[in-house]
Design a protein around this motif. Structure first.
Motif, PDB file in Angstrom:
ATOM      1  N   ASP A   1       0.826  -1.190   0.000  1.00  0.00           N
ATOM      2  CA  ASP A   1       0.000   0.000   0.000  1.00  0.00           C
ATOM      3  C   ASP A   1       0.869   1.251   0.000  1.00  0.00           C
ATOM      4  N   PHE A   2       1.997   1.197   0.678  1.00  0.00           N
ATOM      5  CA  PHE A   2       2.877   2.367   0.677  1.00  0.00           C
ATOM      6  C   PHE A   2       3.375   2.655  -0.742  1.00  0.00           C
ATOM      7  N   ALA A   3       3.709   1.574  -1.475  1.00  0.00           N
ATOM      8  CA  ALA A   3       4.138   1.771  -2.865  1.00  0.00           C
ATOM      9  C   ALA A   3       3.018   2.400  -3.681  1.00  0.00           C
ATOM     10  N   VAL A   4       1.785   1.892  -3.486  1.00  0.00           N
ATOM     11  CA  VAL A   4       0.656   2.433  -4.240  1.00  0.00           C
ATOM     12  C   VAL A   4       0.438   3.902  -3.901  1.00  0.00           C
ATOM     13  N   ILE A   5       0.578   4.233  -2.607  1.00  0.00           N
ATOM     14  CA  ILE A   5       0.365   5.607  -2.152  1.00  0.00           C
ATOM     15  C   ILE A   5       1.321   6.563  -2.848  1.00  0.00           C
ATOM     16  N   ALA A   6       2.614   6.213  -2.827  1.00  0.00           N
ATOM     17  CA  ALA A   6       3.600   7.093  -3.452  1.00  0.00           C
ATOM     18  C   ALA A   6       3.345   7.172  -4.949  1.00  0.00           C
ATOM     19  N   LEU A   7       3.037   6.012  -5.561  1.00  0.00           N
ATOM     20  CA  LEU A   7       2.842   5.991  -7.006  1.00  0.00           C
ATOM     21  C   LEU A   7       1.644   6.828  -7.411  1.00  0.00           C
ATOM     22  N   GLN A   8       0.538   6.760  -6.650  1.00  0.00           N
ATOM     23  CA  GLN A   8      -0.650   7.504  -7.040  1.00  0.00           C
ATOM     24  C   GLN A   8      -0.434   9.004  -6.899  1.00  0.00           C
ATOM     25  N   ALA A   9       0.274   9.421  -5.835  1.00  0.00           N
ATOM     26  CA  ALA A   9       0.578  10.846  -5.715  1.00  0.00           C
ATOM     27  C   ALA A   9       1.402  11.296  -6.910  1.00  0.00           C
ATOM     28  N   TYR A  10       2.377  10.475  -7.295  1.00  0.00           N
ATOM     29  CA  TYR A  10       3.241  10.813  -8.427  1.00  0.00           C
ATOM     30  C   TYR A  10       2.441  10.864  -9.725  1.00  0.00           C
ATOM     31  N   VAL A  11       1.577   9.839  -9.930  1.00  0.00           N
ATOM     32  CA  VAL A  11       0.823   9.764 -11.183  1.00  0.00           C
ATOM     33  C   VAL A  11      -0.116  10.952 -11.322  1.00  0.00           C
ATOM     34  N   PHE A  12      -0.798  11.309 -10.230  1.00  0.00           N
ATOM     35  CA  PHE A  12      -1.722  12.442 -10.291  1.00  0.00           C
ATOM     36  C   PHE A  12      -0.971  13.704 -10.688  1.00  0.00           C
ATOM     37  N   THR A  13       0.205  13.916 -10.068  1.00  0.00           N
ATOM     38  CA  THR A  13       0.966  15.127 -10.364  1.00  0.00           C
ATOM     39  C   THR A  13       1.465  15.108 -11.804  1.00  0.00           C
ATOM     40  N   VAL A  14       1.982  13.947 -12.251  1.00  0.00           N
ATOM     41  CA  VAL A  14       2.511  13.871 -13.612  1.00  0.00           C
ATOM     42  C   VAL A  14       1.406  14.106 -14.635  1.00  0.00           C
ATOM     43  N   LEU A  15       0.224  13.523 -14.397  1.00  0.00           N
ATOM     44  CA  LEU A  15      -0.853  13.707 -15.369  1.00  0.00           C
ATOM     45  C   LEU A  15      -1.306  15.158 -15.401  1.00  0.00           C
ATOM     46  N   THR A  16      -1.406  15.805 -14.216  1.00  0.00           N
ATOM     47  CA  THR A  16      -1.751  17.226 -14.208  1.00  0.00           C
ATOM     48  C   THR A  16      -0.730  18.024 -15.010  1.00  0.00           C
ATOM     49  N   ALA A  17       0.560  17.705 -14.794  1.00  0.00           N
ATOM     50  CA  ALA A  17       1.603  18.417 -15.533  1.00  0.00           C
ATOM     51  C   ALA A  17       1.460  18.171 -17.021  1.00  0.00           C
ATOM     52  N   SER A  18       1.117  16.947 -17.426  1.00  0.00           N
ATOM     53  CA  SER A  18       1.043  16.678 -18.860  1.00  0.00           C
ATOM     54  C   SER A  18      -0.181  17.360 -19.468  1.00  0.00           C
ATOM     55  N   TYR A  19      -1.276  17.516 -18.702  1.00  0.00           N
ATOM     56  CA  TYR A  19      -2.428  18.257 -19.234  1.00  0.00           C
ATOM     57  C   TYR A  19      -2.083  19.728 -19.383  1.00  0.00           C
ATOM     58  N   ILE A  20      -1.336  20.272 -18.393  1.00  0.00           N
ATOM     59  CA  ILE A  20      -0.913  21.670 -18.511  1.00  0.00           C
ATOM     60  C   ILE A  20      -0.038  21.830 -19.744  1.00  0.00           C
ATOM     61  N   GLN A  21       0.852  20.849 -19.957  1.00  0.00           N
ATOM     62  CA  GLN A  21       1.736  20.911 -21.123  1.00  0.00           C
ATOM     63  C   GLN A  21       0.918  20.936 -22.414  1.00  0.00           C
ATOM     64  N   GLY A  22      -0.139  20.075 -22.457  1.00  0.00           N
ATOM     65  CA  GLY A  22      -0.972  20.072 -23.647  1.00  0.00           C
ATOM     66  C   GLY A  22      -1.642  21.414 -23.890  1.00  0.00           C
ATOM     67  N   SER A  23      -1.954  22.154 -22.796  1.00  0.00           N
ATOM     68  CA  SER A  23      -2.636  23.437 -22.964  1.00  0.00           C
ATOM     69  C   SER A  23      -1.697  24.544 -23.382  1.00  0.00           C
ATOM     70  N   VAL A  24      -0.466  24.557 -22.827  1.00  0.00           N
ATOM     71  CA  VAL A  24       0.397  25.706 -23.088  1.00  0.00           C
ATOM     72  C   VAL A  24       1.360  25.480 -24.246  1.00  0.00           C
ATOM     73  N   SER A  25       1.361  24.262 -24.839  1.00  0.00           N
ATOM     74  CA  SER A  25       2.337  24.021 -25.901  1.00  0.00           C
ATOM     75  C   SER A  25       1.910  24.748 -27.172  1.00  0.00           C
ATOM     76  N   GLU A  26       2.890  25.043 -28.019  1.00  0.00           N
ATOM     77  CA  GLU A  26       2.594  25.782 -29.243  1.00  0.00           C
ATOM     78  C   GLU A  26       1.923  24.883 -30.267  1.00  0.00           C
ATOM     79  N   GLU A  27       2.564  23.731 -30.531  1.00  0.00           N
ATOM     80  CA  GLU A  27       2.019  22.863 -31.575  1.00  0.00           C
ATOM     81  C   GLU A  27       0.855  22.050 -31.002  1.00  0.00           C
ATOM     82  N   ALA A  28       0.060  21.478 -31.908  1.00  0.00           N
ATOM     83  CA  ALA A  28      -1.041  20.629 -31.457  1.00  0.00           C
ATOM     84  C   ALA A  28      -0.453  19.440 -30.714  1.00  0.00           C
TER      85      ALA A  28
END
Lengths: 263, 53, 74
Positions: A235-262
């Motif tokens: 469960d500790f592994a899952v906890i760390a992984l889920q926090a990481y995944v949520f942050t990475v996905l948020t970052a990748s959505y932000i990247q999709g919004s602010v990037s120049e190309e499609a």
């Protein structure tokens, strides 16, 4: 009454149910219609711990960092370098404070799931992941409109394709960009925390249920409790992984919004 | 992750539109079946454009 | 006289059969990608788009199987 409180009593309600997630209230002890429960307390505690820790460890910053300062700096550095800059690029440094806050908050909230006596993550109630996902959702839409203006609609919805296929493709893009994204963010975090708590409950209570059913089953009960300890580490592994995944996905959505190309 | 999201998204969206057509015309499952095929094909096309060459 | 009787939706059995093909197909796609990457690691970037195309084309069959199971459940 919850699974945890009944464990000490003789008869254990074996298959744990969703009811076990609705804890009795704390402030007037034992009620069920008051909002101040252990979940509320853990939420306030995690906010307080994070604010106090980062304030205290960075009040007098030194060139040669103390242990506390080193830990705080390496958490921030990890999120800034390995998530923000890695996913978004150079301008990702702008978003590093928010991403660090998000990462620490989710990690702390998840961590309550395996800390003794707390033993439930507030994120096992879907309300918390929903709010976090809605914040990310509003944020990437807002950033997209600020970067591209009204052209963001075209940027997000119109894929590179001949014009006669576009009517078929645009609804799909809308669905997968604006509906599936927040939904999957919230449900992924919630389901992992819910399942983790449920798994620990099943193995703990299952041990009691078997030992109550027949004394010959004692070795199986002990095996079940050993499994609980092993699952706590999982469960500790899952906890760390889920926090990481949520942050990475948020970052990748932000990247999709602010990037120049499609994207 | 993105690939699966496009494929499922395409089939859900166009299958749903096909279901609405079914309700409107009183046919049973024909519109939804055609919608699912169209949505699946469009999902494949999107994956090819976004992730492929 | 009924010797044996199956109760429930046959669509579940049908989907089980329909998933065999895409299962093998997706396995082949990823196996080929892993193998090509292991043989020539610098080609990973070049072959990745083709992996996604192959994956999408095969996976849509499995998803159509689910959709048709629900649409024409009998």
């Amino acid at each position: 009454m919850t699974g945890q409180t009944i464990v000490l009593a003789a008869d254990v309600p074996f298959p744990p149910t969703v009811e076990d997630f609705y804890l009795p209230s704390i402030a007037p002890w034992g009620g069920h219609d008051v909002w101040f429960t252990k979940v509320t307390l853990l939420l306030w505690l995690s906010v307080a711990i994070l604010i106090l820790y980062f304030l205290l460890s960075y009040r007098k910053p030194q060139l040669v960092p103390t242990k506390k300062q080193w830990l705080a700096e390496s958490i921030y550095g990890f999120v800034r370098n390995n998530i923000a800059v890695e996913m978004i690029g150079r301008e990702g440094v702008r978003f590093a404070p928010y991403l660090t806050t998000l990462f620490c908050f989710i990690f702390m909230m998840n961590l309550w799931g395996i800390i003794p006596f707390a033993q439930i993550s507030p994120n096992a109630h879907i309300a918390f992941p929903i709010i976090l996902a809605v914040i990310s959702w509003v944020m990437f839409i807002y950033l997209g409109f600020r970067k591209h203006g009204a052209g963001y609609i075209k940027h997000a919805l119109v894929p590179p394709a001949p014009w006669f296929i576009l009517p078929i493709l645009v609804p799909i893009e809308f669905f997968s960009n604006f509906i599936v994204r927040p939904f999957s963010l919230a449900v992924r975090l919630f389901a992992n925390m819910f399942a983790g708590h449920m798994l620990l409950l099943v193995f703990t209570l299952g041990g009691f249920a078997m030992i109550n059913a027949n004394a010959l089953l004692t070795p199986v009960s002990i095996l079940s409790w050993v499994m609980t300890i092993a699952l706590t580490f999982l469960d500790f592994a899952v906890i760390a992984l889920q926090a990481y995944v949520f942050t990475v996905l948020t970052a990748s959505y932000i990247q999709g919004s602010v990037s120049e190309e499609a994207h | 992750m993105v690939a699966i999201s496009y494929l499922i998204g395409g089939m859900v969206v166009w299958g749903g539109i096909g279901w609405l057509v079914d309700q409107w015309l009183g046919t049973e499952g024909i519109g939804m079946g055609i919608g699912a095929v169209i949505g699946g094909a469009a999902g494949v096309y999107l994956v090819v454009r976004r992730l492929g060459a | 006289m009924n010797i044996a009787e199956v109760v429930g939706s046959t669509a579940a059995i049908g989907y089980g059969l329909a998933a065999i093909g895409p299962g093998i197909g997706v396995g082949l796609v990823f196996a080929a990608y892993i193998q090509s990457t292991a043989r020539q690691p610098e080609a990973a970037r070049i072959t990745q788009p083709f992996m996604w195309i192959g994956f999408a084309v095969v996976e849509v069959l499995a998803l159509l199987g689910i959709a048709f199971g629900f649409i024409w459940a009998g």
